[in-house]
Enzyme design. Structure first.
Site, PDB file in Angstrom:
ATOM      1  N   HIS A 112       0.859  -1.187   0.000  1.00  0.00           N
ATOM      2  CA  HIS A 112       0.000   0.000   0.000  1.00  0.00           C
ATOM      3  C   HIS A 112       0.897   1.240   0.000  1.00  0.00           C
ATOM      4  O   HIS A 112       1.876   1.293   0.759  1.00  0.00           O
ATOM      5  CB  HIS A 112      -0.890  -0.024   1.251  1.00  0.00           C
ATOM      6  CG  HIS A 112      -1.868   1.107   1.280  1.00  0.00           C
ATOM      7  ND1 HIS A 112      -3.018   1.120   0.520  1.00  0.00           N
ATOM      8  CD2 HIS A 112      -1.856   2.282   1.971  1.00  0.00           C
ATOM      9  CE1 HIS A 112      -3.672   2.242   0.743  1.00  0.00           C
ATOM     10  NE2 HIS A 112      -2.997   2.973   1.614  1.00  0.00           N
ATOM     11  N   GLU A 182       8.902   1.383  -3.006  1.00  0.00           N
ATOM     12  CA  GLU A 182       8.147   0.118  -3.078  1.00  0.00           C
ATOM     13  C   GLU A 182       8.973  -0.960  -3.776  1.00  0.00           C
ATOM     14  O   GLU A 182       8.931  -2.132  -3.394  1.00  0.00           O
ATOM     15  CB  GLU A 182       6.846   0.319  -3.860  1.00  0.00           C
ATOM     16  CG  GLU A 182       5.799   1.096  -3.103  1.00  0.00           C
ATOM     17  CD  GLU A 182       4.477   1.170  -3.851  1.00  0.00           C
ATOM     18  OE1 GLU A 182       4.151   0.240  -4.600  1.00  0.00           O
ATOM     19  OE2 GLU A 182       3.766   2.184  -3.678  1.00  0.00           O
TER      20      GLU A 182
END
Ligand code: GRF
Length: 197
Positions: A112, A182
């Site tokens: 997320h 990420e």
């Protein structure tokens, strides 16, 4: 799992869009955090237009289009046929069905683009997340890898990485910064999860 002796885990990566995390996971299986722990055995896309499918194709990875009209049984069979033991959600926007949660209990991760438990939940995806973070006046944001449960973005947190928010930060600049972290965070977290099995 003992990385030296055990066989590689077969991952299924679920996608809906661009696929930059898929790309980093594939690279990491070849020559990175996930080598020799895992291989991507299947890419599951919620729609045939997902650009991530091209990444799968060019890497020679099997693809499964899980669009609205496809029964869950077909997906479960595709996973079983490839002996998939671990599922990685990478920009997948559909809800994960209870049967998949049960079959892969404790073996599904999501990433997320914010520091959960803040800025998560149903409807919080893409630029909406970064917009909410900037509007709230936060000085840091980041990415969170968490186990997937029945409630959106609420499963146990496995790992997080932060980025600072500059005074002139925009939604787009924050999105770029977070996506960059990420690509390192996700393979590293998947490796941690696989080693703990
Ligand atoms: C990422 O920002 C991830 O945090 C979120 O969806 C986005 C997927 O990007 N869950 P990509 O398709 O991997 O490029």
């Amino acid at each position: 799992m003992n990385a030296g002796r055990a066989k590689k885990a077969n991952l299924a990566v679920f996608v809906s869009g661009r696929g930059s995390n898929l790309d980093s996971i594939i690279s990491s299986c070849a020559d990175g955090e996930l080598e020799p722990l895992a291989r991507v055995a299947l890419v599951v896309a919620s729609k045939s237009s997902a650009a991530a499918l091209e990444i799968a194709e060019s890497s020679g990875i099997d693809r499964f289009i899980y669009s609205k009209d496809i029964p869950l049984e077909n997906l479960l069979a595709a996973l079983a046929d490839r002996d998939v033991s671990f599922i990685v959600l990478a920009g997948y926007v559909k809800k994960i069905e209870d049967e998949i949660l049960q079959n892969f209990s404790g073996n599904i991760l999501n990433i997320h683009p914010a520091l959960l438990p803040k800025f998560g939940g149903k409807g919080m995806y893409g630029k909406k997340v970064h917009q909410a973070v900037i509007e709230s006046g936060e000085k840091v944001s980041g990415a969170t890898v968490h186990y997937v449960s029945e409630v959106y973005d609420a499963g146990k947190i496995l790992d997080q990485e932060t980025v600072s928010i500059d005074a002139d930060e925009t939604v787009d600049s924050l999105a770029v910064k977070v996506l960059q972290i990420e690509h390192e965070l996700y393979p590293r977290s998947i490796a941690i999860a696989l080693r703990s099995l």
